[in-house]
Motif scaffolding. Sequence first.
Motif, PDB file in Angstrom:
ATOM      1  N   ASN A   1       0.829  -1.177  -0.195  1.00 30.20           N
ATOM      2  CA  ASN A   1       0.015   0.013  -0.022  1.00 30.20           C
ATOM      3  C   ASN A   1       0.880   1.216  -0.071  1.00 30.20           C
ATOM      4  OD1 ASN A   1      -2.392  -1.462  -0.105  1.00 30.20           O
ATOM      5  ND2 ASN A   1      -2.481  -1.456   2.005  1.00 30.20           N
ATOM      6  N   GLU A   2       2.014   1.122   0.767  1.00 23.20           N
ATOM      7  CA  GLU A   2       2.843   2.291   0.774  1.00 23.20           C
ATOM      8  C   GLU A   2       3.450   2.633  -0.747  1.00 23.20           C
ATOM      9  OE1 GLU A   2       5.629   1.598   3.924  1.00 23.20           O
ATOM     10  OE2 GLU A   2       7.255   3.274   2.742  1.00 23.20           O
ATOM     11  N   TYR A   3       3.796   1.553  -1.261  1.00 17.10           N
ATOM     12  CA  TYR A   3       4.365   1.656  -2.516  1.00 17.10           C
ATOM     13  C   TYR A   3       3.430   1.793  -3.676  1.00 17.10           C
ATOM     14  CZ  TYR A   3       9.143   1.338  -0.850  1.00 17.10           C
ATOM     15  OH  TYR A   3      10.159   1.628  -0.263  1.00 17.10           O
ATOM     16  N   LYS A   4       1.923   1.509  -3.352  1.00 17.01           N
ATOM     17  CA  LYS A   4       0.799   1.865  -4.402  1.00 17.01           C
ATOM     18  C   LYS A   4       1.222   0.621  -5.388  1.00 17.01           C
ATOM     19  CE  LYS A   4      -0.535   6.339  -3.751  1.00 17.01           C
ATOM     20  NZ  LYS A   4      -0.102   6.278  -2.375  1.00 17.01           N
ATOM     21  N   VAL A   5       1.468  -0.708  -4.814  1.00 16.84           N
ATOM     22  CA  VAL A   5       1.449  -1.891  -5.764  1.00 16.84           C
ATOM     23  C   VAL A   5       0.324  -2.721  -5.675  1.00 16.84           C
ATOM     24  CG1 VAL A   5       2.821  -4.006  -6.098  1.00 16.84           C
ATOM     25  CG2 VAL A   5       4.084  -1.778  -6.029  1.00 16.84           C
ATOM     26  N   ASP A   6      -0.062  -3.079  -6.806  1.00 12.30           N
ATOM     27  CA  ASP A   6      -1.262  -4.182  -6.781  1.00 12.30           C
ATOM     28  C   ASP A   6      -0.747  -5.342  -6.271  1.00 12.30           C
ATOM     29  OD1 ASP A   6      -3.098  -2.099  -7.857  1.00 12.30           O
ATOM     30  OD2 ASP A   6      -2.675  -3.035  -9.846  1.00 12.30           O
ATOM     31  N   VAL A   7      -1.510  -5.831  -5.230  1.00 12.43           N
ATOM     32  CA  VAL A   7      -1.424  -7.153  -4.645  1.00 12.43           C
ATOM     33  C   VAL A   7      -2.437  -8.227  -5.187  1.00 12.43           C
ATOM     34  CG1 VAL A   7      -0.951  -8.653  -2.843  1.00 12.43           C
ATOM     35  CG2 VAL A   7      -0.393  -6.236  -2.836  1.00 12.43           C
ATOM     36  N   GLY A   8      -2.341  -9.311  -5.589  1.00 10.58           N
ATOM     37  CA  GLY A   8      -3.316 -10.210  -5.921  1.00 10.58           C
ATOM     38  C   GLY A   8      -2.862 -11.541  -5.132  1.00 10.58           C
ATOM     39  N   PHE A   9      -3.679 -12.520  -5.279  1.00 10.31           N
ATOM     40  CA  PHE A   9      -3.542 -13.798  -4.228  1.00 10.31           C
ATOM     41  C   PHE A   9      -4.167 -14.751  -4.998  1.00 10.31           C
ATOM     42  CE2 PHE A   9      -4.233 -16.944  -1.368  1.00 10.31           C
ATOM     43  CZ  PHE A   9      -3.026 -16.705  -0.134  1.00 10.31           C
ATOM     44  N   CYS A  10      -3.246 -15.685  -5.418  1.00  9.92           N
ATOM     45  CA  CYS A  10      -3.732 -16.727  -6.288  1.00  9.92           C
ATOM     46  C   CYS A  10      -3.358 -18.260  -5.754  1.00  9.92           C
ATOM     47  CB  CYS A  10      -2.861 -16.608  -7.500  1.00  9.92           C
ATOM     48  SG  CYS A  10      -0.862 -16.806  -7.507  1.00  9.92           S
ATOM     49  N   GLY A  11      -2.983 -18.167  -4.586  1.00  8.98           N
ATOM     50  CA  GLY A  11      -2.727 -19.351  -3.756  1.00  8.98           C
ATOM     51  C   GLY A  11      -4.148 -20.297  -3.680  1.00  8.98           C
ATOM     52  N   ASP A  12      -3.964 -21.505  -3.425  1.00  5.93           N
ATOM     53  CA  ASP A  12      -5.147 -22.298  -3.114  1.00  5.93           C
ATOM     54  C   ASP A  12      -6.043 -21.891  -2.008  1.00  5.93           C
ATOM     55  OD1 ASP A  12      -5.474 -24.412  -5.030  1.00  5.93           O
ATOM     56  OD2 ASP A  12      -6.059 -25.522  -3.170  1.00  5.93           O
ATOM     57  N   MET A  13      -5.244 -21.291  -1.130  1.00  9.59           N
ATOM     58  CA  MET A  13      -6.089 -20.799   0.087  1.00  9.59           C
ATOM     59  C   MET A  13      -7.437 -19.879  -0.053  1.00  9.59           C
ATOM     60  SD  MET A  13      -3.918 -18.657   3.042  1.00  9.59           S
ATOM     61  CE  MET A  13      -4.904 -18.196   4.251  1.00  9.59           C
ATOM     62  N   ALA A  14      -7.241 -19.235  -1.341  1.00  8.07           N
ATOM     63  CA  ALA A  14      -8.300 -18.292  -1.749  1.00  8.07           C
ATOM     64  C   ALA A  14      -9.492 -18.955  -2.092  1.00  8.07           C
ATOM     65  CB  ALA A  14      -8.012 -17.416  -2.983  1.00  8.07           C
ATOM     66  N   THR A  15      -9.504 -20.409  -2.211  1.00  7.35           N
ATOM     67  CA  THR A  15     -10.700 -21.059  -2.791  1.00  7.35           C
ATOM     68  C   THR A  15     -11.557 -21.733  -1.891  1.00  7.35           C
ATOM     69  OG1 THR A  15      -9.641 -23.287  -2.830  1.00  7.35           O
ATOM     70  CG2 THR A  15      -9.565 -22.030  -4.747  1.00  7.35           C
ATOM     71  N   ARG A  16     -11.115 -21.276  -0.460  1.00  9.30           N
ATOM     72  CA  ARG A  16     -11.833 -21.805   0.778  1.00  9.30           C
ATOM     73  C   ARG A  16     -12.582 -20.604   1.134  1.00  9.30           C
ATOM     74  NH1 ARG A  16      -7.026 -25.248   0.881  1.00  9.30           N
ATOM     75  NH2 ARG A  16      -6.048 -23.716   2.406  1.00  9.30           N
ATOM     76  N   PRO A  17     -13.900 -20.468   1.518  1.00 10.06           N
ATOM     77  CA  PRO A  17     -14.563 -19.376   1.955  1.00 10.06           C
ATOM     78  C   PRO A  17     -14.136 -18.692   3.174  1.00 10.06           C
ATOM     79  CG  PRO A  17     -16.068 -20.925   0.898  1.00 10.06           C
ATOM     80  CD  PRO A  17     -14.809 -21.636   0.788  1.00 10.06           C
ATOM     81  N   VAL A  18     -13.704 -19.669   4.208  1.00  7.06           N
ATOM     82  CA  VAL A  18     -13.168 -19.184   5.494  1.00  7.06           C
ATOM     83  C   VAL A  18     -11.823 -18.708   5.333  1.00  7.06           C
ATOM     84  CG1 VAL A  18     -12.535 -21.308   6.418  1.00  7.06           C
ATOM     85  CG2 VAL A  18     -13.133 -19.527   7.724  1.00  7.06           C
ATOM     86  N   ASP A  19     -10.998 -19.005   4.628  1.00  4.84           N
ATOM     87  CA  ASP A  19      -9.819 -18.767   4.211  1.00  4.84           C
ATOM     88  C   ASP A  19      -9.747 -17.495   3.527  1.00  4.84           C
ATOM     89  OD1 ASP A  19      -9.551 -21.414   4.960  1.00  4.84           O
ATOM     90  OD2 ASP A  19      -7.429 -21.439   4.356  1.00  4.84           O
ATOM     91  N   ALA A  20     -10.564 -17.246   2.591  1.00  6.87           N
ATOM     92  CA  ALA A  20     -10.565 -15.956   1.558  1.00  6.87           C
ATOM     93  C   ALA A  20     -11.141 -14.907   2.561  1.00  6.87           C
ATOM     94  CB  ALA A  20     -11.673 -16.556   0.576  1.00  6.87           C
ATOM     95  N   MET A  21     -12.163 -15.339   3.488  1.00 10.39           N
ATOM     96  CA  MET A  21     -12.509 -14.270   4.576  1.00 10.39           C
ATOM     97  C   MET A  21     -11.385 -13.714   5.194  1.00 10.39           C
ATOM     98  SD  MET A  21     -15.520 -14.633   7.160  1.00 10.39           S
ATOM     99  CE  MET A  21     -14.386 -15.249   8.723  1.00 10.39           C
TER     100      MET A  21
END
Length: 765
Positions: free
Chosen positions: A682-702
Amino acid sequence: MANIIPIDPAQAALNSPIGLLRQVRDVMSAGAGSAQARLDVLVKTVATALHADVCSIYFARPGDILELFASHGLKQSSVHVTRLRVGEGLVGEIAATGLDLNLSEPQAHPKFVYRPETGEELYHSFIGVPLLHTHKTIGVLVVQSKAARTYTDDLAEILHAVAMVVSELAVGSKIVDLFDITGGEHPMLQSQQLSGTTLAGGIAKAPIVLHRPKIVIEKLVSDSPEEEEMRFHGALLTLQQSVDAMILQSGLEQGSVHHEILESYRMFSQDRGWIDRISEAIQAGLTAEAAVRKVQEEMHARLSQITSVYIQERVHDLEDLSERLLYHLQGVEPTAALGELPDAFILVANSLGPAELLEYDAKRLKGVILAEGGTTSHVAIIARMMDIPMVGRVENILNVVSRGDLAVVQGDQGLIYIRPSEDIEAAADAEIAARAWQVAVYAASRDLKPETLDGVRISLNLNLGLFVHADHLAANDVDGVGLFRTELPYLASRELPTVSDQQRIYKDALDKAKGKPVIFRSFDIGGDKQVPYIQIGDEENPAMGWRATRIGLDRPVIIRQQLRALVRAAAGEKLSVMFPFIAEVAEFDAMKALLNKELAKAREEGITPPTAVRVGTMLEIPSLLFQLPELMARVDFISIGSNDLFQFLFACDRGSPRMSGRYDTLNPIVMRAMKSIMAVANEYKVDVGFCGDMATRPVDAMALIGCGLRSLSMPPAAIGPIKAMLRSLNVRDLTSYLDYICTEPVHSLRLQLEGFAKDHGVDLS
Ligand code: PEP
Ligand code: MG
């Protein structure tokens, strides 16, 4: 002491062992007549052919009992009456050890037990051999004579060949019921429920196909030992050559573990004892296949008595080698992928590499069951991309299924039903229909924004690489492709794809995305993603070895070809490229320099350049956490790869079945790492995405959203449940709750976060 006869009077039978085997085969497979009648004829036939006074057959019964099933020579009143425990008496000893006993004066043997009902005291010689099938002793075949003598080795070999034919046909014609022997738990007939680990969710019902089908031996008795001997030696030579080729191709260093394994294969494949035993069985009248299987069973019985881990591993090598030899004899493909496949099937394998999985037709493959397999192994990732359920760590699976058995794979619960009962089948059908309905519900809500209750827009993106569907990309709730795994087409291909092949694949993805951003990740070959045309060699820790960018930097020709294909594919469009497995900022600089060279080359060649180029990196090696400001100053974006980041943060192999579940992705350490990445980005205004498998599980994504992530990337099937979760979430509430709980050094925050979701009506379904 009775007179010992040195020359075996059964010598006559040696002149025609095939004749005896044929008789045994014909008696055992005679369709008419009761099983008892067939056994009665069998024992008489063997006794007569071997000029013996007695031939008896004992079969295993439930509870480790051996029961006399038929006898020529012993008192008939003892049939089905005489019973011995495994380990009791001579017969019990043979069953317990899986080894023959060849004795003159059997009464003198310490294990001899006297059974008056048999009239056995009259006999002064004894030879007994085990009846072996699928690594079990299913019975014992005994020959006895009044005269004291030691049976010759040749006769023992004939008796072994007879035992092989009897065992196969007794099981095949159900005279012996494996079900019965194992106390009602017939593994190959009963409906069974097994559990394992979820590798990919979903449900499927279809017949089973074995990835490496076990060879069924149709013909047991040979027509000509000479011909069988020639077939055997031909197949053996092919086997030896293939082992030599494996050693050569692998480029393994002498002394490394894998090299030693292959060397031990080579040793076994040239082992005289093994080869001679198979030849002897062929000379006794068996076909080459039956001889290999017979020796395989006998060696297994013999060696499995030894508890040493080293020996057990060698037993496994031998098994594998014997199966390979059978494949060479029958000329069948070693995997089912290239053979005939049903329209729908569930694949069962011990383990499966990503490339092996991709050899199967994705339209027919409905589910996968593995005896091994870890949750973030690449094969599991591909299964999720293909949206097929996969359950791993079902250790016993290969022992209880045959091709064609109906199976239900319930991916979410990690459950498997083999030969399901009608009610399980009906329940599975209902669940399949309910899922289809759920998918339709998600499809109908595609126009709803991926926005939280308090108005925070979350960017949802796709992880792709194969099976790129235009309709997935066109959906209104999908912003683009957050991770295009470019190595997947490499894995699916038998040779290095050319620049134009690659260009076509990337262009196709860009066309289907219709202007939505596609982040191409340069290839991540290596680790568990091996391809035949890039020789990686033996590594103790391939996941931390010569992999991805490391290969690219050492072999710039390969990576430059890929970057060239990307630049050309994106002519006149925006190009986003990221590099995997970057451990230090200097590696990012080096990769970016290669990309710049390709951009310059395209300009020189007058190729239309991309309209804009965004360059980023995966964040999946923890060392980068300590160069975050330097990294952020250079990149246009980063994408967090939790699969690797997690394995290296916790030193916990992502492919290891034992390790899966040992640590939790909702550990406060992970939360803290996410928050610190977000703070610097955020300080460097760089976009961050998350593509690991964690993001597929609703509670983890939350939880990730709670840590500040606003862009998630996942396989298409996960979009619906993740959007349902975030549309029912209030981010402000979650963030303060997470800040509060994540200071405690606990093993996992999962229960608390699930509790939060429940209390706040967040949809985690
Ligand atoms: C990751 O490591 O999280 C990632 C997305 O890369 P891969 O799973 O392909 O290694
Ligand atoms: Mg990775």
